[in-house]
Design a protein around this motif. Sequence first.
Motif, PDB file in Angstrom:
ATOM      1  N   ILE A 173       5.760  10.481 -11.070  1.00  0.00           N
ATOM      2  CA  ILE A 173       4.722  10.943 -10.922  1.00  0.00           C
ATOM      3  C   ILE A 173       3.457   9.867 -10.621  1.00  0.00           C
ATOM      4  CG2 ILE A 173       2.770  12.493 -11.538  1.00  0.00           C
ATOM      5  CD1 ILE A 173       5.120  14.428 -12.527  1.00  0.00           C
ATOM      6  N   CYS A 174       3.657   9.013 -11.777  1.00  0.00           N
ATOM      7  CA  CYS A 174       2.228   8.287 -11.968  1.00  0.00           C
ATOM      8  C   CYS A 174       2.514   6.917 -10.620  1.00  0.00           C
ATOM      9  CB  CYS A 174       2.516   7.458 -13.276  1.00  0.00           C
ATOM     10  SG  CYS A 174       1.554   8.475 -14.517  1.00  0.00           S
ATOM     11  N   SER A 175       3.847   6.862 -10.301  1.00  0.00           N
ATOM     12  CA  SER A 175       4.106   5.870  -9.109  1.00  0.00           C
ATOM     13  C   SER A 175       3.996   6.571  -7.761  1.00  0.00           C
ATOM     14  CB  SER A 175       5.465   5.467  -9.327  1.00  0.00           C
ATOM     15  OG  SER A 175       5.746   4.874 -10.352  1.00  0.00           O
ATOM     16  N   ASP A 176       3.673   7.793  -7.523  1.00  0.00           N
ATOM     17  CA  ASP A 176       3.535   8.525  -6.443  1.00  0.00           C
ATOM     18  C   ASP A 176       2.062   8.150  -5.695  1.00  0.00           C
ATOM     19  OD1 ASP A 176       3.364  10.199  -3.948  1.00  0.00           O
ATOM     20  OD2 ASP A 176       4.082  12.196  -5.115  1.00  0.00           O
ATOM     21  N   THR A 177       2.072   7.623  -4.842  1.00  0.00           N
ATOM     22  CA  THR A 177       0.713   7.118  -4.224  1.00  0.00           C
ATOM     23  C   THR A 177      -0.011   8.244  -3.389  1.00  0.00           C
ATOM     24  OG1 THR A 177       1.980   6.088  -2.165  1.00  0.00           O
ATOM     25  CG2 THR A 177       1.471   4.576  -4.052  1.00  0.00           C
TER      26      THR A 177
END
Length: 200
Positions: free
Chosen positions: A73-77
């Motif tokens: 989720i945190c990596s989803d741009t």
Amino acid sequence: MAASAGPEIERLISLLAKLPGLGPRSARRAALQLLKKRDQLLVPLAAAMSDAAEKVVACSVCGTPDTRDPCAICSDTARDDGLICVVEEAGALWAMERSGAFRGRYHVLGGLLSALDGVGPDQLRIAELVGRVKGTSAREVVLALPATVDGQTTAHYLVERLAGTDVEITSLARGVPVGGDLDWLDDGTIVQALRARRPT
């Protein structure tokens, strides 16, 4: 515990009984089922648990468990960096994700403030939240905490800690669920629904 069970079985039952929702009797039944279906359940479960223990870590950004850091989720741009949804535990995050309604970022506190249980601000990821809000372009923090005494206490504390920032702080609406019948609702839910009423 089963008096005739060997120490390995007793240990399995004892560990299962520590899981939420499983008491000694339920743990005994679960252990017997696992042992009965050793190849279909016990062996794959043991492998999955070993794999999870080895590979799952807490995301350094939001705190959710994942096999990578930062998490998926945190990596989803494609997510909105301006929205941060604060939840008690990862289970609440997963529930929000199932709905598909929230496309921002998350922050997992790791629990709630509780004087009775001796949980203070230092035991939770509150300082990390304040740091994230101050160090990013966040414009809104959504408090998605339980409607319990501890949940409300935590929410009030977070509002105080975030008071010096420019972010808008909101909470999830509370009240009558979709498909809910008033006759089956508790008094607190009805009170919240009346307070949160809006024009139709």
